[in-house]
Design an enzyme around this catalytic site. Structure first.
Site, PDB file in Angstrom:
ATOM      1  N   ASP A  12       0.818  -1.234   0.000  1.00 51.93           N
ATOM      2  CA  ASP A  12       0.000   0.000   0.000  1.00 51.93           C
ATOM      3  C   ASP A  12       0.841   1.270   0.000  1.00 51.93           C
ATOM      4  O   ASP A  12       0.424   2.303   0.519  1.00 51.93           O
ATOM      5  CB  ASP A  12      -0.943   0.057   1.224  1.00 51.93           C
ATOM      6  CG  ASP A  12      -1.765  -1.196   1.377  1.00 51.93           C
ATOM      7  OD1 ASP A  12      -2.193  -1.732   0.343  1.00 51.93           O
ATOM      8  OD2 ASP A  12      -1.960  -1.641   2.512  1.00 51.93           O
ATOM      9  N   HIS A  40      -4.308  -2.093  -6.097  1.00 53.44           N
ATOM     10  CA  HIS A  40      -3.595  -0.870  -6.440  1.00 53.44           C
ATOM     11  C   HIS A  40      -4.624   0.191  -6.758  1.00 53.44           C
ATOM     12  O   HIS A  40      -5.502  -0.029  -7.592  1.00 53.44           O
ATOM     13  CB  HIS A  40      -2.724  -1.086  -7.688  1.00 53.44           C
ATOM     14  CG  HIS A  40      -1.484  -1.843  -7.399  1.00 53.44           C
ATOM     15  ND1 HIS A  40      -0.710  -2.396  -8.376  1.00 53.44           N
ATOM     16  CD2 HIS A  40      -0.881  -2.118  -6.238  1.00 53.44           C
ATOM     17  CE1 HIS A  40       0.321  -2.990  -7.815  1.00 53.44           C
ATOM     18  NE2 HIS A  40       0.235  -2.842  -6.526  1.00 53.44           N
TER      19      HIS A  40
END
Ligand code: GDP
Length: 426
Positions: A12, A40
């Site tokens: 992340d 994503h």
């Protein structure tokens, strides 16, 4: 030219945005590991997207997107993602799936869930998308490759072998109903037909692309600390998110790798179980979580709130070292603009009172506490800054600090979630 984009930390870090940006200038984007278990976030002219299995080059018509042999291919999830893109007006991407890629079997996600239930409090924070049972079967050599979906007798034979073991575990360990062989054959044959047009020899395609001097991006998922060998085992994922593995999972020779672009955030965030030395509890953490990312720090796949904390120099330096980064991209710098002072973790104190600056193995890590230094904040909203030189001095000093701590040059600094919100530093 082969570039890898990978995460320095727990995942992340904002890799999606950076990949999307670099994809514009690339010919090929390859996913080399993992599956639909992470997301994503990409914000572009079509809107906001969470990509799970699709490579981040799918928004660019000239890019060939590849799902490499190292990926855990969940065919239903892939088709759902493609459909979602089409529904939102994204033109059909060029997509190629390796014929050697292995297929997530319909029972893998269920087995993942049952195993987490069995482990209870000792679970590893799985996203329950079947990744661990998938890779366990792959390396036990009872997995199914995409190419086997087009040979019915072979598929039936392979599934019959696999199901002896799977059904034994389902019935006797988890007390669930066994899987019917004929149902499994039928399901997988149907899935194979649904992707037939996209399947090919991606290894040969990549070898040719490399020979022709094309720009190839290897897109990593998660980050260094989730690597099963070098990360915080057992709180890791089940495939390697390292650039080094990128060559294997995609199918390009290691000597072809020209750049390792390692993404890190201006603060720390992690989702899932396991030691996270910088975890910031209470209202301070809540505020950082609320302000982080594009809409707070919540998992792109699971929606789980991410743990957040200040920048961790110990973990990041280790992550950058293991990835072999040629450069670091710093993201989410804008998020820290509300602070008078910004703590950064410069060392750990172990359970027996030693101060360490090298990231330790998990048993020692479990007892570590953060040692902070404080840097002055810049108390300005930097989103919209036109150039790096326009950033406040304290903000630039913060970037200097992180560059030194990380141990690799920072050329790009992201100051907002949108594609254009990125500044060149040199
Ligand atoms: P990835 O898995 O590494 O691609 O990261 P994620 O997409 O899961 O998480 C990154 C989060 O940060 C997402 O919410 C992005 O939209 C957001 N993001 C990326 N870069 C920036 C940035 O520079 N500033 C802000 N505020 N958000 C960013």
């Amino acid at each position: 030219m082969v570039q890898a984009i990978v995460g320095a930390n727990w995942g992340d870090e904002g890799k999606g945005k950076v990949t999307d940006l670099l994809a514009e200038r690339s010919d090929v984007v390859v996913r080399f590991q993992g599956g639909a278990n992470a997301g994503h976030t990409i914000i572009n002219e079509y809107g906001k997207f969470s990509l799970h299995l699709l490579p981040s080059g799918v928004f660019h018509q000239r890019v060939t997107n590849i799902i490499g042999p190292g990926v855990a291919l969940n065919i239903d999830a892939l088709l759902r993602e493609l459909k979602a893109l089409a529904e939102r007006g994204v033109p059909a991407p060029k997509l190629m799936i390796s014929d050697r890629c292995q297929v997530m079997l319909p029972w893998h996600p269920e087995m993942d869930k049952y195993e987490e239930e069995r482990l209870g409090k000792q679970s590893f924070g799985s996203t329950k998308s079947g990744i661990a049972p998938f890779y366990a079967d792959k390396f036990a050599k009872v997995g199914i490759q995409v190419c086997q979906l087009y040979d019915e007798p072979l598929l039936r034979e392979r599934l019959a072998i696999a199901l002896v073991k799977t059904n034994c575990i389902l019935e006797h360990l988890y007390h669930k109903a066994p899987i019917d062989l004929e149902w499994a054959v039928e399901t997988l044959l149907r899935q194979g037909e649904q992707i037939r047009d996209m399947v090919g020899d991606t290894t040969r395609f990549l070898a040719e692309a490399e020979r022709e001097g094309k720009t190839i991006l290897l897109e990593g998922q998660l980050g260094t600390l989730r690597d099963p060998d070098h990360g915080i085992y057992p709180y890791t994922t089940s495939s390697s998110p390292l650039a080094g593995f990128g060559c294997v999972g995609a199918g390009v020779p290691p000597r072809a790798l020209t750049d390792v672009i390692c993404v890190t955030k201006a603060y720390s965030s992690a989702v899932g179980a396991g030691p996270f030395v910088c975890r910031l509890p209470g209202p301070e953490g809540d505020e950082l979580r609320r302000r982080g990312g594009d809409a707070g720090e919540y998992g792109a796949t699971t929606g789980r709130p991410r743990d957040v904390g200040w920048f961790d120099a110990v973990a990041t330096r280790y992550g950058v070292m293991v990835q072999g980064a040629t450069e670091v991209v710093l993201t989410n710098l804008d998020v820290l603009g509300y602070l008078d002072e910004i703590p950064v973790c410069v060392a750990y104190e172990t359970a027996d009172g030693q101060r360490i600056t090298d990231f330790p193995a998990t048993p020692v890590l479990m007892g570590c506490k953060p040692v902070y230094e404080t840097l002055p904040g810049w108390k300005t909203d930097i989103r919209g800054a036109a150039s790096y030189a326009d950033l406040p001095e304290n903000c630039r000093r913060y970037v200097d600090f992180i560059e030194k701590a990380a141990g690799a040059p920072i050329h790009l600094v992201s100051i907002g979630p949108k594609r254009e919100e990125i500044l060149r530093r040199d």
